[in-house]
Scaffold this active site. Structure first.
Site, PDB file in Angstrom:
ATOM      1  N   SER A 103      -2.677  -6.384  -4.302  1.00  0.00           N
ATOM      2  CA  SER A 103      -1.723  -5.809  -5.251  1.00  0.00           C
ATOM      3  C   SER A 103      -2.233  -4.550  -5.937  1.00  0.00           C
ATOM      4  O   SER A 103      -1.481  -3.884  -6.645  1.00  0.00           O
ATOM      5  CB  SER A 103      -1.334  -6.850  -6.308  1.00  0.00           C
ATOM      6  OG  SER A 103      -2.475  -7.289  -7.030  1.00  0.00           O
TER       7      SER A 103
ATOM      8  N   CYS B 169     -15.735   6.833  -3.818  1.00  0.00           N
ATOM      9  CA  CYS B 169     -14.965   8.038  -3.491  1.00  0.00           C
ATOM     10  C   CYS B 169     -15.718   9.302  -3.897  1.00  0.00           C
ATOM     11  O   CYS B 169     -15.773  10.272  -3.135  1.00  0.00           O
ATOM     12  CB  CYS B 169     -13.586   7.983  -4.148  1.00  0.00           C
ATOM     13  SG  CYS B 169     -13.599   7.590  -5.907  1.00  0.00           S
TER      14      CYS B 169
END
Length: 347
Positions: free
Chosen positions: A15, A152
């Protein structure tokens, strides 16, 4: 390939933003079938109610993590610390695991404790995970059972600095990173509240960012590394501007040769350096939804400083995209399978 022959995969923590990107990629992957996706808070709801871009694409519903069935490969997209605390359970459910969190990125338990402020919950598992950045770990990922996530910011820095570091010419790097709001995840906080976030250029972590440890692990400690992160008004995107001090004079031709040699065969690295136009350097907005990392550079002729710019989508090449790319390498598939979307312009 018939559906019966496809690899069955499930997503734990479907989710969140990374879970949603995994779903988007895997639902269109030619070699896999998504079996289940879990969410304790969204159990029973159709996935498109949380990820509305998937409306009409799938009829999958979120299941509770307690009813997760055995599968061929599990993607873990859980909050920090949860995968490490429950790894034994998930390893019993799938032959292969790709974990998108930070839990298994660092190989040394002492290094983990230093950067994360506590002992690792499952230190014996650290050496079993391969760092999930194919550009640096392709041979180790091939036939691996366990791949870690990538940071990232670390990914942008590693890919931007690697040609200089590998050539032994990098003496010092000051990496200044600008990041979008999705890096903070799907759960709102005081800092992500719109009136507080809108329009900001906010120093987030001027020193001591955890992703710095991944850069050192990937590239070595033979050069000095400085690392700062600033939040800016983007949703997706990372731009790393690395000010590189080198130990011998380099010409522009030298730099071109280093980067072309390093990346000429890399399917998701694009060298971006033009003399004209507004897109002559890497720009995160052009990479939204893509698995590319764009890299450019400029040489300061007066000082010899090399400024390297590397841009990517933090949810893709910085998370879900690299995870799917790692899976492709682990299974011996075409590395670009399911990952050929080029991004948008304008975005």
């Amino acid at each position: 390939m018939p559906s019966s022959q496809k690899l069955k995969v499930s997503i734990v923590g479907g989710s969140g933003y990374v879970g949603g990107e995994l779903l988007r990629l895997l639902l269109f992957h030619p070699h896999v079938e998504v079996q289940q996706t879990t969410s304790a808070s969204q159990t029973g709801r159709y996935v498109h109610t949380v990820h509305p871009n998937l409306r009409g694409v799938t009829t999958l519903q979120f299941v509770h993590p307690d009813v997760l069935a055995p599968t061929d490969l599990l993607f873990l997209a859980l909050p920090h610390g949860e995968a490490a605390r429950t790894i034994e359970r998930y390893a019993a459910l799938a032959e292969r695991i790709v974990d998108c969190s930070a839990d298994f990125r660092l190989r040394d338990p002492a290094v983990y404790a230093r950067w994360y402020g506590s002992d690792h919950p499952a230190p014996g598992w650290l050496e079993r995970f391969v760092y999930g950045l194919p550009e640096r770990q392709r041979s180790s990922l091939a036939n691996a059972r366990y791949a870690s996530g990538v940071g990232c910011n670390a990914t942008a820095a590693i890919l931007g600095l690697a040609p200089l570091a590998d050539a032994g010419v990098l003496q010092e790097a000051i990496v200044d990173i600008k990041v979008g709001s999705s890096e903070a995840g799907a759960q709102p906080s005081a800092s992500s509240h719109h009136p507080e976030r809108s329009g900001v250029v906010r120093s987030y972590k001027p020193t001591g960012h955890r992703h710095q440890a991944e850069v050192i692990q990937a590239l070595g400690s033979h050069f000095r590394l400085h690392f700062s992160v600033t939040s800016v008004e983007l949703v997706r995107g990372v731009l790393a501007t690395s000010h590189c001090l080198v130990n011998r004079p380099l010409t522009e031709k030298d730099i071109w040769q280093l980067y072309r040699s390093a990346y000429r065969n890399e399917p998701f690295i694009r060298l971006v350096k033009s003399s004209t136009g507004i897109h002559r350097y890497p720009e995160p907005s052009l990479l939204a939804g893509s698995n590319f990392c764009d890299i450019g550079f400029e040489l300061d002729a007066d000082t010899g400083r090399v400024v390297v710019m590397s841009a990517l989508d933090n949810l893709m090449k910085g998370a879900a995209g690299s995870a799917v790319q790692s899976m492709n390498v682990m299974l011996g598939w075409d590395e670009t399978a399911g990952l050929t979307f080029p991004g948008l312009h304008p975005s």
